[in-house]
Write an enzyme that holds these catalytic residues in place. Structure first.
Site, short mmCIF file in Angstrom:
data_model
loop_
_atom_site.label_atom_id
_atom_site.label_comp_id
_atom_site.label_asym_id
_atom_site.label_seq_id
_atom_site.Cartn_x
_atom_site.Cartn_y
_atom_site.Cartn_z
N SER A 272 54.00 35.67 149.09
CA SER A 272 52.93 36.13 148.20
C SER A 272 53.45 37.20 147.24
O SER A 272 54.28 36.94 146.39
CB SER A 272 51.75 36.63 149.04
N HIS B 45 46.87 30.43 153.00
CA HIS B 45 47.78 31.49 152.56
C HIS B 45 48.34 32.28 153.74
O HIS B 45 49.56 32.47 153.86
CB HIS B 45 47.04 32.43 151.60
N ASP C 252 45.21 27.00 150.39
CA ASP C 252 45.48 28.39 150.03
C ASP C 252 44.43 28.84 149.02
O ASP C 252 44.43 28.40 147.87
CB ASP C 252 46.89 28.50 149.42
#
Length: 410
Positions: free
Chosen positions: A178, A383, A352
């Protein structure tokens, strides 16, 4: 979303709000005082490693602008042949412990078991990196005037250099989740010479622009902070979600209860992302809430608010006058993806809700050296699964390790 969940999220991310209006600052002091370590058994990184049969070390790294960052290292086994060092970089509100907290199948342990020299970074402002050569995070607002732009410009290069110096390796393997992926692109754009120091980049749902993010909680928090950043700073709210503060500490404690972990804490993680109940079990929820959230700055969330509204991956927008001073233009410039010439593998999940598929497939063609783009077959993969799933080994590491072996020459 229920009112109780909204209240829990508000207290989680803004633990000092209710205390900011106390003119004597007594309640404000209570709200930031760490309590979780007194109430929850939360082994530090080195103890976590030992519990799982590994030796670990703690290292300090000083950035060019004076932030003192903590790095943790999982040492390879005594019988391991030497391999290229691996740098793991966490996401927003996470820390190095998040690569280990979910249990024996956590990324840090899975990779270390393959004899890699694993280094886990901590960016400025998380609960492991609250030091500076001259600024006090509890007294100086200037300490908190950073976004992930600064992490990519200063933190990531400093940690890359430190790992290479300590290991005498010419290159390392960088795995960024991320925010830890987005900051990698920033480093390459701003300091393209660092592409020569990375043998392989593996992006786990890397965050760049977030135009199509579906997470209402992520959008609401980011846009809310962007709107009221000045007001928050005026009343003394400079950071979000420090580990062990009154509100986050209380949630850490509550999530150690099996029933609460299965209902409230699971509901919070599902609201942040998307449900995947078999992947992150209540037992894993109990483990990860000992360490999450680990905190960041209000300014960083303001930057995420900007990323939600832009069709490009831009530097921080400070307003026309400040932009002109910093960038020579009234508008912030774009980051250059083409500078990321490192061999690249990208992983992404179809469920996600924070980093949307459209945003991933927007930047992919801009990267000059993509080896593979792997969409996880499990349609529920989200995610947070990228760091916490009990299926991480077979789902992510299984296809990942062939590329790591291919680029493992020291």
């Amino acid at each position: 979303m229920s009112h109780s969940l909204l209240i829990a999220l508000f207290l989680l991310f803004f633990p000092k709000c209710w205390a900011s209006f106390n003119t004597l600052n007594v309640l404000s002091d209570i709200s930031t005082r760490p309590i979780v370590n007194d109430l929850v058994e939360a082994p530090n990184f080195i103890a976590l490693a030992a519990e799982n049969g590994f030796r670990a070390e703690k290292h300090d790294v000083v950035t060019e602008d004076g932030y003192i960052l903590t790095m943790h290292r999982i040492l390879p086994g005594e019988n391991c042949a030497r391999k290229k060092p691996v740098l793991l970089m966490h996401g927003l509100l996470q820390s190095s412990e998040d690569f280990m907290s979910s249990g024996p199948f956590a990324p840090g342990f899975v990779i270390a078991e393959q004899c890699y020299d694993v280094w886990c970074g901590n960016v400025r402002g998380n609960s492991n990196s609250l030091r500076h050569t001259s600024l006090n995070p509890d007294k100086d607002l200037e300490f908190w005037k950073f976004s992930f732009d600064d992490m990519g410009l200063y933190d990531i290069p400093a940690m890359v250099d430190y790992v290479l110096e300590q290991t005498s390796a010419k290159k390392l393997i960088y795995i960024g989740f991320s925010q830890g992926g987005g900051t990698f692109f920033i480093m390459n754009s701003e300091k393209p010479e660092y592409a020569e120091k990375i043998g392989l980049f593996i992006g786990l749902s890397p965050s760049t622009r977030n135009l199509y993010s579906k997470s209402l909680v992520f959008r609401g928090l980011s846009e809310g902070v962007q709107t009221f950043r000045a007001e928050l700073e005026t009343v003394g709210i400079w950071e979000i979600g420090r580990r062990g503060s009154l509100a986050t500490g209380a949630l850490n404690v509550l999530c150690q209860n099996k029933l609460v972990a299965a209902i409230l804490c699971e509901a919070i993680t599902s609201a942040l992302d998307a449900p995947h109940l078999e992947s992150v079990t209540p037992e894993i929820e109990r483990r990860i809430w000992k360490y999450f959230p680990a905190g960041t700055s209000v300014t960083n969330y303001e930057k995420y608010g900007q990323a939600l509204k832009s069709e490009k991956f831009l530097k921080m927008d400070h307003g026309p006058e400040k932009n002109q001073e910093l960038y020579g233009s009234t508008k912030p410039p774009e980051y250059n993806f083409e500078a990321s010439t490192v061999p690249t593998v990208i992983f992404h999940g179809l469920s996600d809700n924070i980093v949307d598929t459209k945003d991933v497939e927007w930047f992919l063609p801009k990267l000059p050296n993509v080896l593979d783009y792997i969409q996880v077959e499990d349609p529920l993969w989200n995610h947070l699964d990228m760091t916490y799933s009990r299926f991480w080994n077979e789902t992510i590491f299984s296809p990942m390790k062939k590329y790591m072996a291919q680029y493992d020459s020291i």
